[in-house]
Design a protein around this motif. Structure first.
Motif, PDB file in Angstrom:
ATOM      1  N   ASP A  46      15.587  43.921  -1.081  1.00  0.00           N
ATOM      2  CA  ASP A  46      15.383  44.832  -0.208  1.00  0.00           C
ATOM      3  C   ASP A  46      16.166  45.752  -0.002  1.00  0.00           C
ATOM      4  OD1 ASP A  46      16.141  43.214   1.672  1.00  0.00           O
ATOM      5  OD2 ASP A  46      14.402  42.958   2.753  1.00  0.00           O
ATOM      6  N   CYS A  47      17.569  45.219  -0.092  1.00  0.00           N
ATOM      7  CA  CYS A  47      18.799  45.976   0.151  1.00  0.00           C
ATOM      8  C   CYS A  47      18.952  46.965  -1.259  1.00  0.00           C
ATOM      9  CB  CYS A  47      19.852  45.241   0.485  1.00  0.00           C
ATOM     10  SG  CYS A  47      20.169  43.892  -0.936  1.00  0.00           S
ATOM     11  N   HIS A  48      18.597  46.861  -2.110  1.00  0.00           N
ATOM     12  CA  HIS A  48      18.661  47.391  -3.454  1.00  0.00           C
ATOM     13  C   HIS A  48      19.694  47.019  -4.289  1.00  0.00           C
ATOM     14  CE1 HIS A  48      15.701  50.111  -1.374  1.00  0.00           C
ATOM     15  NE2 HIS A  48      16.783  50.431  -0.493  1.00  0.00           N
ATOM     16  N   HIS A  49      20.196  45.703  -3.983  1.00  0.00           N
ATOM     17  CA  HIS A  49      21.082  44.972  -4.885  1.00  0.00           C
ATOM     18  C   HIS A  49      20.242  44.250  -5.819  1.00  0.00           C
ATOM     19  CE1 HIS A  49      24.505  45.601  -1.694  1.00  0.00           C
ATOM     20  NE2 HIS A  49      24.777  46.462  -2.644  1.00  0.00           N
ATOM     21  N   ARG A  50      20.923  43.627  -6.619  1.00  0.00           N
ATOM     22  CA  ARG A  50      20.264  42.696  -7.772  1.00  0.00           C
ATOM     23  C   ARG A  50      20.838  41.307  -7.652  1.00  0.00           C
ATOM     24  NH1 ARG A  50      17.437  47.142  -7.923  1.00  0.00           N
ATOM     25  NH2 ARG A  50      16.852  48.346  -9.717  1.00  0.00           N
TER      26      ARG A  50
ATOM     27  N   LYS B 265      21.168  37.801   4.945  1.00  0.00           N
ATOM     28  CA  LYS B 265      19.752  37.451   4.093  1.00  0.00           C
ATOM     29  C   LYS B 265      18.983  38.782   3.821  1.00  0.00           C
ATOM     30  CE  LYS B 265      19.187  32.759   5.173  1.00  0.00           C
ATOM     31  NZ  LYS B 265      19.819  32.021   3.973  1.00  0.00           N
ATOM     32  N   ARG B 266      18.412  38.930   2.549  1.00  0.00           N
ATOM     33  CA  ARG B 266      17.840  40.041   2.059  1.00  0.00           C
ATOM     34  C   ARG B 266      16.289  39.223   1.508  1.00  0.00           C
ATOM     35  NH1 ARG B 266      19.406  44.009   4.930  1.00  0.00           N
ATOM     36  NH2 ARG B 266      21.801  44.611   4.246  1.00  0.00           N
ATOM     37  N   HIS B 267      15.519  40.209   1.249  1.00  0.00           N
ATOM     38  CA  HIS B 267      14.296  39.700   0.809  1.00  0.00           C
ATOM     39  C   HIS B 267      14.012  40.158  -0.577  1.00  0.00           C
ATOM     40  CE1 HIS B 267      14.042  38.970   5.206  1.00  0.00           C
ATOM     41  NE2 HIS B 267      13.531  37.996   4.833  1.00  0.00           N
TER      42      HIS B 267
ATOM     43  N   GLU C  71      20.555  35.002   0.152  1.00  0.00           N
ATOM     44  CA  GLU C  71      21.882  35.612   0.734  1.00  0.00           C
ATOM     45  C   GLU C  71      22.624  36.735  -0.154  1.00  0.00           C
ATOM     46  OE1 GLU C  71      23.979  35.643   4.088  1.00  0.00           O
ATOM     47  OE2 GLU C  71      22.692  33.774   3.813  1.00  0.00           O
ATOM     48  N   CYS C  72      22.850  37.844   0.307  1.00  0.00           N
ATOM     49  CA  CYS C  72      23.365  38.938  -0.497  1.00  0.00           C
ATOM     50  C   CYS C  72      24.866  39.230  -0.169  1.00  0.00           C
ATOM     51  CB  CYS C  72      22.493  40.217  -0.279  1.00  0.00           C
ATOM     52  SG  CYS C  72      23.173  41.559  -1.357  1.00  0.00           S
ATOM     53  N   VAL C  73      25.763  38.791  -0.975  1.00  0.00           N
ATOM     54  CA  VAL C  73      27.351  38.858  -0.692  1.00  0.00           C
ATOM     55  C   VAL C  73      27.671  40.299  -1.064  1.00  0.00           C
ATOM     56  CG1 VAL C  73      27.853  36.385  -1.130  1.00  0.00           C
ATOM     57  CG2 VAL C  73      27.856  37.984  -3.291  1.00  0.00           C
ATOM     58  N   ARG C  74      26.726  40.820  -1.783  1.00  0.00           N
ATOM     59  CA  ARG C  74      27.262  42.287  -2.005  1.00  0.00           C
ATOM     60  C   ARG C  74      27.095  43.198  -0.591  1.00  0.00           C
ATOM     61  NH1 ARG C  74      24.722  41.585  -7.529  1.00  0.00           N
ATOM     62  NH2 ARG C  74      26.767  41.542  -8.660  1.00  0.00           N
ATOM     63  N   CYS C  75      25.999  42.807   0.126  1.00  0.00           N
ATOM     64  CA  CYS C  75      25.950  43.670   1.257  1.00  0.00           C
ATOM     65  C   CYS C  75      27.151  43.069   2.325  1.00  0.00           C
ATOM     66  CB  CYS C  75      24.555  43.059   1.881  1.00  0.00           C
ATOM     67  SG  CYS C  75      22.985  44.065   1.391  1.00  0.00           S
ATOM     68  N   ASP C  76      27.474  41.812   2.084  1.00  0.00           N
ATOM     69  CA  ASP C  76      28.670  41.367   2.978  1.00  0.00           C
ATOM     70  C   ASP C  76      29.784  42.337   2.579  1.00  0.00           C
ATOM     71  OD1 ASP C  76      26.986  39.488   4.303  1.00  0.00           O
ATOM     72  OD2 ASP C  76      27.378  37.878   2.895  1.00  0.00           O
TER      73      ASP C  76
HETATM   74 ZN   LIG Z   1      22.500  43.379  -0.663  1.00  0.00          ZN
END
Ligand SMILES: [Zn+2]
Length: 158
Positions: free
Chosen positions: A21-25, A2-4, A55-60
Protein backbone atom coordinates in the motif's frame (compact mmCIF):
# COMPACT_ATOMS: atom_id res chain seq x y z
CA UNK A 1 7.66 0.11 8.38
CA UNK A 2 4.82 -2.37 8.27
CA UNK A 3 2.88 -2.19 5.01
CA UNK A 4 -0.06 -4.13 3.68
CA UNK A 5 -0.28 -6.24 0.56
CA UNK A 6 -2.75 -4.88 -2.00
CA UNK A 7 -2.09 -7.37 -4.80
CA UNK A 8 0.44 -9.49 -6.63
CA UNK A 9 2.20 -9.45 -9.98
CA UNK A 10 5.03 -11.36 -11.64
CA UNK A 11 8.47 -9.90 -12.36
CA UNK A 12 10.23 -10.37 -15.71
CA UNK A 13 11.47 -13.81 -14.59
CA UNK A 14 8.07 -15.01 -13.43
CA UNK A 15 8.69 -14.62 -9.68
CA UNK A 16 5.80 -13.36 -7.59
CA UNK A 17 6.00 -9.82 -6.31
CA UNK A 18 3.64 -8.29 -3.74
CA UNK A 19 2.34 -4.79 -4.33
CA UNK A 20 2.24 -2.88 -1.05
CA UNK A 21 0.00 0.00 0.00
CA UNK A 22 3.07 2.27 0.04
CA UNK A 23 3.41 1.54 -3.73
CA UNK A 24 6.67 -0.35 -3.27
CA UNK A 25 7.03 -3.90 -4.56
CA UNK A 26 8.46 -6.84 -2.63
CA UNK A 27 9.36 -10.35 -3.80
CA UNK A 28 7.47 -13.16 -2.07
CA UNK A 29 9.48 -16.17 -3.20
CA UNK A 30 8.72 -19.74 -2.28
CA UNK A 31 12.20 -21.14 -1.56
CA UNK A 32 12.03 -23.64 1.28
CA UNK A 33 13.44 -23.83 3.83
CA UNK A 34 14.48 -20.13 3.92
CA UNK A 35 11.23 -18.84 2.44
CA UNK A 36 8.34 -21.20 2.96
CA UNK A 37 5.48 -19.65 1.05
CA UNK A 38 3.63 -22.40 -0.77
CA UNK A 39 0.61 -20.10 -0.97
CA UNK A 40 2.31 -18.09 -3.72
CA UNK A 41 1.66 -20.96 -6.14
CA UNK A 42 -2.10 -20.60 -6.34
CA UNK A 43 -4.50 -17.79 -7.14
CA UNK A 44 -6.50 -18.70 -4.04
CA UNK A 45 -3.38 -18.70 -1.86
CA UNK A 46 -2.33 -15.28 -3.05
CA UNK A 47 -5.84 -13.87 -2.65
CA UNK A 48 -5.83 -15.06 0.98
CA UNK A 49 -2.73 -12.95 1.62
CA UNK A 50 -4.22 -9.62 0.49
CA UNK A 51 -3.99 -7.32 3.49
CA UNK A 52 -1.08 -9.24 5.03
CA UNK A 53 1.54 -7.02 6.69
CA UNK A 54 5.12 -7.02 5.40
CA UNK A 55 8.10 -5.01 6.60
CA UNK A 56 9.06 -2.49 3.89
CA UNK A 57 12.72 -1.49 4.11
CA UNK A 58 12.31 0.78 1.10
CA UNK A 59 10.01 2.97 3.19
CA UNK A 60 12.58 2.91 6.02
CA UNK A 61 15.12 4.15 3.43
CA UNK A 62 12.80 6.96 2.20
CA UNK A 63 12.95 5.40 -1.28
CA UNK A 64 10.64 7.16 -3.72
CA UNK A 65 8.41 4.59 -5.48
CA UNK A 66 8.18 4.50 -9.26
CA UNK A 67 5.07 5.66 -11.06
CA UNK A 68 3.74 8.39 -8.75
CA UNK A 69 2.15 11.60 -10.01
CA UNK A 70 1.79 14.92 -8.21
CA UNK A 71 -1.86 15.73 -7.54
CA UNK A 72 -1.72 18.65 -5.13
CA UNK A 73 0.67 21.34 -3.91
CA UNK A 74 0.09 23.45 -0.82
CA UNK A 75 0.30 27.24 -1.00
CA UNK A 76 3.77 28.66 -0.28
CA UNK A 77 4.45 28.86 3.44
CA UNK A 78 6.68 31.55 4.94
CA UNK A 79 8.72 30.37 7.92
CA UNK A 80 7.25 32.62 10.61
CA UNK A 81 3.68 31.98 9.41
CA UNK A 82 3.88 28.21 8.98
CA UNK A 83 0.63 26.49 10.02
CA UNK A 84 1.01 25.04 13.52
CA UNK A 85 0.02 21.57 12.30
CA UNK A 86 3.23 21.29 10.27
CA UNK A 87 5.39 22.21 13.26
CA UNK A 88 4.28 19.24 15.35
CA UNK A 89 4.33 15.56 14.45
CA UNK A 90 1.80 14.60 11.78
CA UNK A 91 1.66 12.22 8.85
CA UNK A 92 0.14 11.76 5.42
CA UNK A 93 -2.54 9.15 4.78
CA UNK A 94 -1.98 5.62 3.58
CA UNK A 95 -0.29 5.61 0.17
CA UNK A 96 0.26 9.36 0.02
CA UNK A 97 3.84 10.53 -0.52
CA UNK A 98 5.04 14.09 -0.07
CA UNK A 99 7.93 16.25 -1.12
CA UNK A 100 9.02 19.33 0.81
CA UNK A 101 10.27 21.89 -1.69
CA UNK A 102 12.23 24.81 -0.27
CA UNK A 103 12.37 27.95 -2.42
CA UNK A 104 14.18 30.28 -0.01
CA UNK A 105 16.01 29.96 3.29
CA UNK A 106 16.16 26.61 5.05
CA UNK A 107 13.82 24.13 6.67
CA UNK A 108 14.87 21.49 9.19
CA UNK A 109 12.95 18.31 8.41
CA UNK A 110 12.52 15.70 11.16
CA UNK A 111 11.10 12.29 10.26
CA UNK A 112 11.58 9.22 12.40
CA UNK A 113 15.26 9.12 13.37
CA UNK A 114 16.19 11.33 10.43
CA UNK A 115 16.88 15.02 10.85
CA UNK A 116 18.20 17.10 7.98
CA UNK A 117 18.27 20.65 6.67
CA UNK A 118 16.54 21.31 3.36
CA UNK A 119 17.62 24.22 1.17
CA UNK A 120 16.69 25.39 -2.33
CA UNK A 121 18.09 23.01 -4.89
CA UNK A 122 19.41 20.62 -2.23
CA UNK A 123 16.80 18.44 -0.68
CA UNK A 124 13.24 18.36 -1.77
CA UNK A 125 14.27 16.21 -4.68
CA UNK A 126 12.75 12.77 -4.91
CA UNK A 127 16.16 11.40 -5.85
CA UNK A 128 18.17 12.34 -2.76
CA UNK A 129 15.42 11.43 -0.36
CA UNK A 130 16.04 14.25 2.07
CA UNK A 131 12.75 16.07 1.53
CA UNK A 132 10.72 12.91 1.05
CA UNK A 133 7.63 12.46 3.21
CA UNK A 134 6.86 8.75 3.64
CA UNK A 135 3.17 7.73 3.97
CA UNK A 136 1.98 7.46 7.59
CA UNK A 137 5.46 8.28 8.98
CA UNK A 138 5.36 10.89 11.74
CA UNK A 139 7.31 14.01 10.80
CA UNK A 140 7.44 17.76 11.33
CA UNK A 141 9.31 20.79 10.04
CA UNK A 142 11.26 23.57 11.77
CA UNK A 143 11.49 26.35 9.17
CA UNK A 144 13.85 29.31 9.53
CA UNK A 145 11.88 32.57 9.91
CA UNK A 146 12.75 33.63 6.33
CA UNK A 147 12.12 30.20 4.75
CA UNK A 148 9.69 29.87 1.85
CA UNK A 149 8.52 26.36 1.09
CA UNK A 150 5.64 24.24 -0.14
CA UNK A 151 4.63 20.60 0.16
CA UNK A 152 3.67 18.47 -2.83
CA UNK A 153 1.46 15.37 -2.55
CA UNK A 154 2.00 12.36 -4.80
CA UNK A 155 0.22 9.07 -5.47
CA UNK A 156 -0.28 6.79 -8.47
CA UNK A 157 -2.36 8.37 -11.24
CA UNK A 158 -6.00 7.30 -11.25
ZN1 LIG B 1 7.31 0.86 1.17
Amino acid sequence: MKRHVTGFERDAEGHWVARLDCHHRQHVRHHPPQFDRPWTATEEGRASRIGMALECVRCDDFEWPAGLARYRTTPRFVGGATPAGLLRDHSTKRGVWGRIVVEEGSVVYVAGARRCTLRPGAGGSAADGTGVVVPEMKHHVEPAPDAVFAVEFWRPPG
